[in-house]
Design a protein around this motif. Structure first.
Motif, PDB file in Angstrom:
ATOM      1  N   GLN A  16       0.847  -1.191   0.000  1.00 58.08           N
ATOM      2  CA  GLN A  16       0.000   0.000   0.000  1.00 58.08           C
ATOM      3  C   GLN A  16       0.877   1.233   0.000  1.00 58.08           C
ATOM      4  OE1 GLN A  16      -2.912   0.158   3.161  1.00 58.08           O
ATOM      5  NE2 GLN A  16      -4.181   1.598   2.009  1.00 58.08           N
ATOM      6  N   ALA A  17       0.739   2.011  -1.062  1.00 53.47           N
ATOM      7  CA  ALA A  17       1.453   3.276  -1.183  1.00 53.47           C
ATOM      8  C   ALA A  17       0.585   4.383  -0.591  1.00 53.47           C
ATOM      9  CB  ALA A  17       1.768   3.555  -2.644  1.00 53.47           C
ATOM     10  N   PRO A  18       1.191   5.496  -0.178  1.00 52.41           N
ATOM     11  CA  PRO A  18       0.403   6.600   0.400  1.00 52.41           C
ATOM     12  C   PRO A  18      -0.696   7.060  -0.550  1.00 52.41           C
ATOM     13  CG  PRO A  18       2.738   6.975   0.744  1.00 52.41           C
ATOM     14  CD  PRO A  18       2.632   5.778  -0.156  1.00 52.41           C
ATOM     15  N   GLU A  57       8.324   3.492  -7.990  1.00 54.61           N
ATOM     16  CA  GLU A  57       6.901   3.169  -7.844  1.00 54.61           C
ATOM     17  C   GLU A  57       6.652   1.917  -7.003  1.00 54.61           C
ATOM     18  OE1 GLU A  57       8.532   3.792 -10.700  1.00 54.61           O
ATOM     19  OE2 GLU A  57       7.784   2.528 -12.351  1.00 54.61           O
ATOM     20  N   ASP A  58       7.708   1.203  -6.626  1.00 59.38           N
ATOM     21  CA  ASP A  58       7.565   0.072  -5.700  1.00 59.38           C
ATOM     22  C   ASP A  58       7.528   0.529  -4.249  1.00 59.38           C
ATOM     23  OD1 ASP A  58       9.812  -1.753  -7.817  1.00 59.38           O
ATOM     24  OD2 ASP A  58       7.622  -1.963  -7.712  1.00 59.38           O
ATOM     25  N   THR A  59       7.755   1.808  -4.010  1.00 59.94           N
ATOM     26  CA  THR A  59       7.718   2.343  -2.650  1.00 59.94           C
ATOM     27  C   THR A  59       6.338   2.163  -2.033  1.00 59.94           C
ATOM     28  OG1 THR A  59       9.452   3.968  -3.082  1.00 59.94           O
ATOM     29  CG2 THR A  59       7.925   4.458  -1.284  1.00 59.94           C
ATOM     30  N   ALA A  60       6.299   1.514  -0.885  1.00 55.31           N
ATOM     31  CA  ALA A  60       5.025   1.218  -0.226  1.00 55.31           C
ATOM     32  C   ALA A  60       5.307   0.510   1.098  1.00 55.31           C
ATOM     33  CB  ALA A  60       4.160   0.308  -1.108  1.00 55.31           C
ATOM     34  N   VAL A  61       4.264   0.356   1.879  1.00 57.41           N
ATOM     35  CA  VAL A  61       4.314  -0.548   3.024  1.00 57.41           C
ATOM     36  C   VAL A  61       3.904  -1.922   2.515  1.00 57.41           C
ATOM     37  CG1 VAL A  61       3.428  -1.105   5.313  1.00 57.41           C
ATOM     38  CG2 VAL A  61       3.790   1.289   4.659  1.00 57.41           C
ATOM     39  N   THR A  73       5.892  -3.639   6.590  1.00 56.44           N
ATOM     40  CA  THR A  73       7.276  -3.165   6.615  1.00 56.44           C
ATOM     41  C   THR A  73       7.468  -2.197   5.459  1.00 56.44           C
ATOM     42  OG1 THR A  73       9.598  -3.865   6.720  1.00 56.44           O
ATOM     43  CG2 THR A  73       8.174  -5.115   5.235  1.00 56.44           C
ATOM     44  N   GLN A  74       8.116  -1.086   5.731  1.00 53.38           N
ATOM     45  CA  GLN A  74       8.260  -0.013   4.738  1.00 53.38           C
ATOM     46  C   GLN A  74       9.397  -0.322   3.765  1.00 53.38           C
ATOM     47  OE1 GLN A  74       6.480   3.082   4.388  1.00 53.38           O
ATOM     48  NE2 GLN A  74       7.633   3.169   2.466  1.00 53.38           N
ATOM     49  N   VAL A  75       9.108  -0.153   2.493  1.00 54.61           N
ATOM     50  CA  VAL A  75      10.118  -0.228   1.436  1.00 54.61           C
ATOM     51  C   VAL A  75      10.120   1.108   0.717  1.00 54.61           C
ATOM     52  CG1 VAL A  75      10.777  -1.307  -0.747  1.00 54.61           C
ATOM     53  CG2 VAL A  75       9.934  -2.724   1.146  1.00 54.61           C
ATOM     54  N   THR A  76      11.271   1.739   0.659  1.00 51.27           N
ATOM     55  CA  THR A  76      11.404   3.028  -0.003  1.00 51.27           C
ATOM     56  C   THR A  76      12.475   2.921  -1.075  1.00 51.27           C
ATOM     57  OG1 THR A  76      10.775   4.192   2.023  1.00 51.27           O
ATOM     58  CG2 THR A  76      11.858   5.478   0.297  1.00 51.27           C
TER      59      THR A  76
END
Length: 126
Positions: A39-41, A89-93, A120-123
């Motif tokens: 889930q992205a912001p 664009e893969d940034t998300a929890v 878990t957060q991936v940035t």
């Protein structure tokens, strides 16, 4: 009920790799399908990949196909997501989830997954 705990998130530059892990405990014998969602912001939670109980069948979202790989540990109570060629664009929890429904080769129904980890957060930076 199944308890799930994710780990392995972090920050990485575009093109890099990360591996997420999810440890399952509790009534895992009833778990047929496990999956990764993200889930992205400001966006809805979307599925990333699913895997059946034995680990012999997998299904991926088109957006990650060829870059991500889902797998289960030999004891079947650990789930992994190997991510490579990461994009901003893969940034998300990222969440792991467990379902007692049998695996299907199609986009999963989120409500079928009764157990979720905390995420878990991936940035991924460009």
């Amino acid at each position: 009920q199944v308890q799930l705990v994710e780990s392995g998130g972090g920050s990485v530059q575009a093109g890099g790799s990360l591996t997420l892990s999810c440890a399952a405990s509790g009534r895992t014998f009833r778990t047929y399908t496990m999956g990764w969602f993200r889930q992205a912001p400001g966006k809805e939670r979307e599925f990333v990949a699913t895997i059946n109980w034995s680990g012999s069948n997998t299904y991926y979202a088109d957006s990650v196909k060829g870059r991500f790989s889902i797998s289960r540990g030999s004891a079947k109570n650990t789930l992994y997501l190997q991510m490579s060629s990461l994009k901003p664009e893969d940034t998300a929890v990222y969440y792991c989830a467990a379902s007692s429904e049998e695996w299907r080769p199609s986009p999963p129904i989120k409500v079928d997954f009764g157990s979720w980890g905390q995420g878990t957060q991936v940035t991924v930076s460009s």
